[in-house]
Structure formats: structure tokens, C-alpha cells
Write a protein that holds these residues in place. Sequence first.
Motif, PDB file in Angstrom:
ATOM      1  N   SER B  12     -25.079  33.073  49.898  1.00 49.50           N
ATOM      2  CA  SER B  12     -25.893  33.410  51.071  1.00 49.50           C
ATOM      3  C   SER B  12     -27.369  33.209  50.789  1.00 49.50           C
ATOM      4  O   SER B  12     -28.113  32.660  51.622  1.00 49.50           O
ATOM      5  CB  SER B  12     -25.690  34.863  51.493  1.00 49.50           C
ATOM      6  N   LEU B  13     -27.797  33.665  49.618  1.00 48.30           N
ATOM      7  CA  LEU B  13     -29.214  33.511  49.277  1.00 48.30           C
ATOM      8  C   LEU B  13     -29.619  32.046  49.253  1.00 48.30           C
ATOM      9  O   LEU B  13     -30.661  31.652  49.790  1.00 48.30           O
ATOM     10  CB  LEU B  13     -29.503  34.148  47.911  1.00 48.30           C
ATOM     11  N   ILE B  14     -28.767  31.258  48.607  1.00 44.15           N
ATOM     12  CA  ILE B  14     -29.058  29.821  48.548  1.00 44.15           C
ATOM     13  C   ILE B  14     -29.055  29.241  49.957  1.00 44.15           C
ATOM     14  O   ILE B  14     -29.913  28.425  50.320  1.00 44.15           O
ATOM     15  CB  ILE B  14     -28.042  29.100  47.651  1.00 44.15           C
ATOM     16  N   GLY B  15     -28.087  29.682  50.765  1.00 45.59           N
ATOM     17  CA  GLY B  15     -27.999  29.181  52.143  1.00 45.59           C
ATOM     18  C   GLY B  15     -29.243  29.508  52.937  1.00 45.59           C
ATOM     19  O   GLY B  15     -29.780  28.667  53.672  1.00 45.59           O
ATOM     20  N   VAL B  16     -29.734  30.736  52.777  1.00 42.06           N
ATOM     21  CA  VAL B  16     -30.950  31.144  53.492  1.00 42.06           C
ATOM     22  C   VAL B  16     -32.141  30.303  53.038  1.00 42.06           C
ATOM     23  O   VAL B  16     -32.922  29.794  53.852  1.00 42.06           O
ATOM     24  CB  VAL B  16     -31.214  32.648  53.268  1.00 42.06           C
ATOM     25  N   ALA B  17     -32.274  30.148  51.732  1.00 44.89           N
ATOM     26  CA  ALA B  17     -33.381  29.353  51.204  1.00 44.89           C
ATOM     27  C   ALA B  17     -33.312  27.928  51.737  1.00 44.89           C
ATOM     28  O   ALA B  17     -34.320  27.334  52.144  1.00 44.89           O
ATOM     29  CB  ALA B  17     -33.341  29.353  49.673  1.00 44.89           C
ATOM     30  N   TRP B  18     -32.126  27.376  51.752  1.00 44.20           N
ATOM     31  CA  TRP B  18     -31.938  26.008  52.248  1.00 44.20           C
ATOM     32  C   TRP B  18     -32.317  25.918  53.723  1.00 44.20           C
ATOM     33  O   TRP B  18     -33.028  24.999  54.152  1.00 44.20           O
ATOM     34  CB  TRP B  18     -30.491  25.588  52.030  1.00 44.20           C
ATOM     35  N   GLY B  19     -31.833  26.913  54.487  1.00 47.06           N
ATOM     36  CA  GLY B  19     -32.136  26.920  55.915  1.00 47.06           C
ATOM     37  C   GLY B  19     -33.633  26.991  56.167  1.00 47.06           C
ATOM     38  O   GLY B  19     -34.192  26.280  56.993  1.00 47.06           O
ATOM     39  N   LEU B  37     -36.156  16.460  51.270  1.00 43.53           N
ATOM     40  CA  LEU B  37     -35.580  16.784  49.969  1.00 43.53           C
ATOM     41  C   LEU B  37     -34.571  17.926  50.099  1.00 43.53           C
ATOM     42  O   LEU B  37     -33.507  17.905  49.500  1.00 43.53           O
ATOM     43  CB  LEU B  37     -36.708  17.176  49.009  1.00 43.53           C
ATOM     44  N   ALA B  38     -34.924  18.911  50.873  1.00 43.95           N
ATOM     45  CA  ALA B  38     -34.085  20.101  50.951  1.00 43.95           C
ATOM     46  C   ALA B  38     -32.772  19.846  51.689  1.00 43.95           C
ATOM     47  O   ALA B  38     -31.745  20.415  51.361  1.00 43.95           O
ATOM     48  CB  ALA B  38     -34.852  21.230  51.642  1.00 43.95           C
ATOM     49  N   TRP B  39     -32.831  18.984  52.677  1.00 40.67           N
ATOM     50  CA  TRP B  39     -31.689  18.786  53.567  1.00 40.67           C
ATOM     51  C   TRP B  39     -30.382  18.443  52.838  1.00 40.67           C
ATOM     52  O   TRP B  39     -29.353  19.066  53.078  1.00 40.67           O
ATOM     53  CB  TRP B  39     -32.084  17.732  54.610  1.00 40.67           C
ATOM     54  N   PRO B  40     -30.389  17.440  51.936  1.00 40.74           N
ATOM     55  CA  PRO B  40     -29.094  17.131  51.298  1.00 40.74           C
ATOM     56  C   PRO B  40     -28.806  17.945  50.041  1.00 40.74           C
ATOM     57  O   PRO B  40     -27.818  17.697  49.351  1.00 40.74           O
ATOM     58  CB  PRO B  40     -29.230  15.648  50.919  1.00 40.74           C
ATOM     59  N   MET B  41     -29.656  18.916  49.738  1.00 41.43           N
ATOM     60  CA  MET B  41     -29.507  19.675  48.491  1.00 41.43           C
ATOM     61  C   MET B  41     -28.113  20.262  48.255  1.00 41.43           C
ATOM     62  O   MET B  41     -27.591  20.141  47.150  1.00 41.43           O
ATOM     63  CB  MET B  41     -30.538  20.799  48.425  1.00 41.43           C
ATOM     64  N   PRO B  42     -27.521  20.900  49.239  1.00 40.46           N
ATOM     65  CA  PRO B  42     -26.190  21.486  48.974  1.00 40.46           C
ATOM     66  C   PRO B  42     -25.186  20.455  48.473  1.00 40.46           C
ATOM     67  O   PRO B  42     -24.428  20.716  47.544  1.00 40.46           O
ATOM     68  CB  PRO B  42     -25.779  22.047  50.338  1.00 40.46           C
ATOM     69  N   VAL B  43     -25.242  19.275  49.113  1.00 43.46           N
ATOM     70  CA  VAL B  43     -24.286  18.246  48.680  1.00 43.46           C
ATOM     71  C   VAL B  43     -24.620  17.785  47.263  1.00 43.46           C
ATOM     72  O   VAL B  43     -23.741  17.610  46.424  1.00 43.46           O
ATOM     73  CB  VAL B  43     -24.307  17.045  49.659  1.00 43.46           C
ATOM     74  N   TYR B  44     -25.909  17.596  46.993  1.00 50.98           N
ATOM     75  CA  TYR B  44     -26.318  17.209  45.645  1.00 50.98           C
ATOM     76  C   TYR B  44     -25.825  18.224  44.614  1.00 50.98           C
ATOM     77  O   TYR B  44     -25.287  17.861  43.563  1.00 50.98           O
ATOM     78  CB  TYR B  44     -27.861  17.152  45.529  1.00 50.98           C
ATOM     79  N   LEU B  45     -26.041  19.499  44.937  1.00 50.99           N
ATOM     80  CA  LEU B  45     -25.647  20.537  43.984  1.00 50.99           C
ATOM     81  C   LEU B  45     -24.143  20.523  43.737  1.00 50.99           C
ATOM     82  O   LEU B  45     -23.699  20.677  42.603  1.00 50.99           O
ATOM     83  CB  LEU B  45     -26.091  21.914  44.499  1.00 50.99           C
TER      84      LEU B  45
END
Lengths: 250, 150
Positions: B12-19, B37-45
Motif C-alpha cells: 500500500s505504501l509503495i502504491g500510494v507513493a507511486w500514485g 519515470l514513476a509510471w512504469p515503476m511497478p512493472v520494472y520492480l
Amino acid sequence: MASRKGNAKTREQPDKYSVLLPTYNERENLPLIVWLLVKYFGESGYNYEIIVIDDGSPDGTLQVAEQLQKIYGADKILLRPRAEKLGLGTAYIHGVKHASGNFVIIMDADLSHHPKFIAQFIEKQKEGGYDLVSGTRYRGDGGVYGWDLRRKLISRGANFVTQVLLRPGASDLTGSFRLYKKEVLEKLVEQCVSKGYVFQMEMIVRARQLGYTVGEVPISFVDRVYGESKLGGNEIVSFLKGLLTLFATT
Amino acid sequence: MTKLLEWLLGVSLIGVAWGLFTFDLLDLQLPPQCRELAWPMPVYLLVVFGCYSLATVGYRVATFNDCENAAKELQAQIKEAKEDLKKKGLKINNDYLKQKSSSEVPLIPFKLPKLLRGGQTVKRGADLQSEGQSSENTRSGCELRNQSAV
């Protein structure tokens, strides 16, 4: 416990190690494991007893155990059989009730675990005052004999998933070659509810939860049954189910 | 807190930061490169984690120590144990305690892994003893596949 100087042990009982051997159809391996235990404990000088918990083996394991008792003495070989196959957790509970030692060692009776490591477990425990010492196949010079690539892959893969999900602070969770302080084993066994591999995992996870300290000793695991009883899909599925249950409840 | 809850919290924390970064929820007027940069971060991670997992498991399988010496030692001790127990009066089957020649199947149920589909071959128990004794380089009897294996 307050620290004591000098010869504290003369006022207390010396350490005694109770080895629990749950057996089912181990008529041929039991004499060998007992011989090895007697040999290595004899060499190490530690005080010990071996508790054989036979679950009504149809192959006559209990009769062999009785012969061993005659050979080595009823103070060293205790027989605490049960009428039928009732599972590992209850075997430990049953065994611990009759253990006169202050430490309990659990191990497999099929020669995959070698008693020569027990002295190392004991030294490790004394060194760090650990509540439990676990034999690990995955660290140091620990390892396995008799596994093919597939089995190793499954083993390491499962261990990796477990480490990621549970972060247990121990490298080998499904191993069953361990030394426990007696009261620690008693406490943990009454809390654990899983079966099979997951039971051993749960013991360590709960130990960490309760704040017990865990030491590790590399061991060699000589698997002689893998060829006939492969790790199949069913076992993998039930392992994953158990892992997820632990993940969600601990 | 259970591990599941810890994970949910972390995600959740990561999701909030990403959002926050992607959709500029705090209206911080972030530069467009930041958002890109932030937009594709979840997929990169996820991809990075996937690669890390494969590499780690692969490395660990490759460096999984084999304990041939331990198996040899065990075979020898089994023989010794049987002789000693026979002397002490242990009686099981007639043929249990008899010594057989080394070319026959080992006495006790030494079940060898089936020759595999793509793994290493495993030597029969009897063959191990006739090989030259390799030096016992570890207490456990396992040859280190990687000197720095931990």
C-alpha cells in the motif's frame, strides 16, 4: 537466570540429551541409527537417552527395539510405542513427556541424519545459549546426497519462496534435525497445528515469534528414499497451502 | 502483525507513493520526466524481482553441495554397525547381517535416485567404496560447490 561463577554444574544436574526417534517400519534402519547414536554419544561423553516412539509398525520394528534395549540397557533405550500411526507432532508430545533430559534432539530414523552432528549441535547451543539449534542443508558445508537436479530445484525454489514470504531468520525450515531445550519444544509443539513439512516450518516460525533464539549447524543429508518416493504434485500443493496459511496467520 | 498484513502495508505504501508521483496527486507541479519515470515503476520492480529470484535460485541450485563423502562414510559405518550388532546378539533376518560381496546390491535399502531426465548421475553405493578415497575436505562430508558458498 543469574550468572554463577565457578563450578555451578556441581550444584545443578548436568545436561542430559534425549533423542526422540519416531519410527514407522524402520526395522532395518533402527539398529543402525541406534548404533551410531551410541557410538557418537559415547565418544562425546555427553549424557543421553534414546526414546523410540514406534507407531505400531507392522514390520516388527518394536521387536527390534526391544532387542536393542537388551543390548544397550533400558536406561539408554526407552520404548514408548503407540498403537497406530498418529503423526509427528503427537509423537514429539508423547516422547517429550517421557524425556528425562533437559535437551531434546529430534531427527529422522532412516539414516538421512547422521548422529555425528549432534556434538556440533550441542557445542553450538552452549556457545550461544540458543533455545534451539537447527541443522541446515543450505549453508556452509551443509548439503545433500542423492538428489537429482529436479529435486534440488524444487527444494531451493520452495526455500526461496518461504524466505521471501516468511523472513524466518533460519536458512533451512523444512529440516527435521534439531536440538531444542526441552521446555521450548514443549511450548512450541502445543502451539503448532500443521502437518508434514509445514509442521517443521511452523515450529521455527513460532519460535521466532515467541522470541526464542535459533542457531544453525551445517549438516549433510543422505537421502536414500528419494528414488522411490518422489516429491509429487500433491506434496507441492499441500506445501504451498501450508506456507500460505503460515503467511496469513503468523 | 502477520506477514500478510506487513506485505499489504508495504504494498500500500509503495502504491500510494507511486500514485502520488504518477498522477501528481499533491499537485506539486513535478517535471514530466519524473512522471514518466514513476509510471512504469511497478512493472520494472516486478521484472527486477523476477530476475533476482531466478538468479538467486539458479545460483543456489548450482552451488548446492553434494555429500558423496558423507554417503561413503555412512556405507562403511553401516557395515561396521552390522558386524558389531551381530556380535552383540542382534537377530533380525537370516540374511540381514550377512556380508554380501560388493558387487551386489547393498544390504540395507539404499534406494538410489533414478537416472534422470537431465540431472547428475549418482553412483551405486558399492561403487563409491571402490573409488579412490577423495580427501575429506569438510566436516560434514559435503564437497563445496563454491568456495564462498554461504
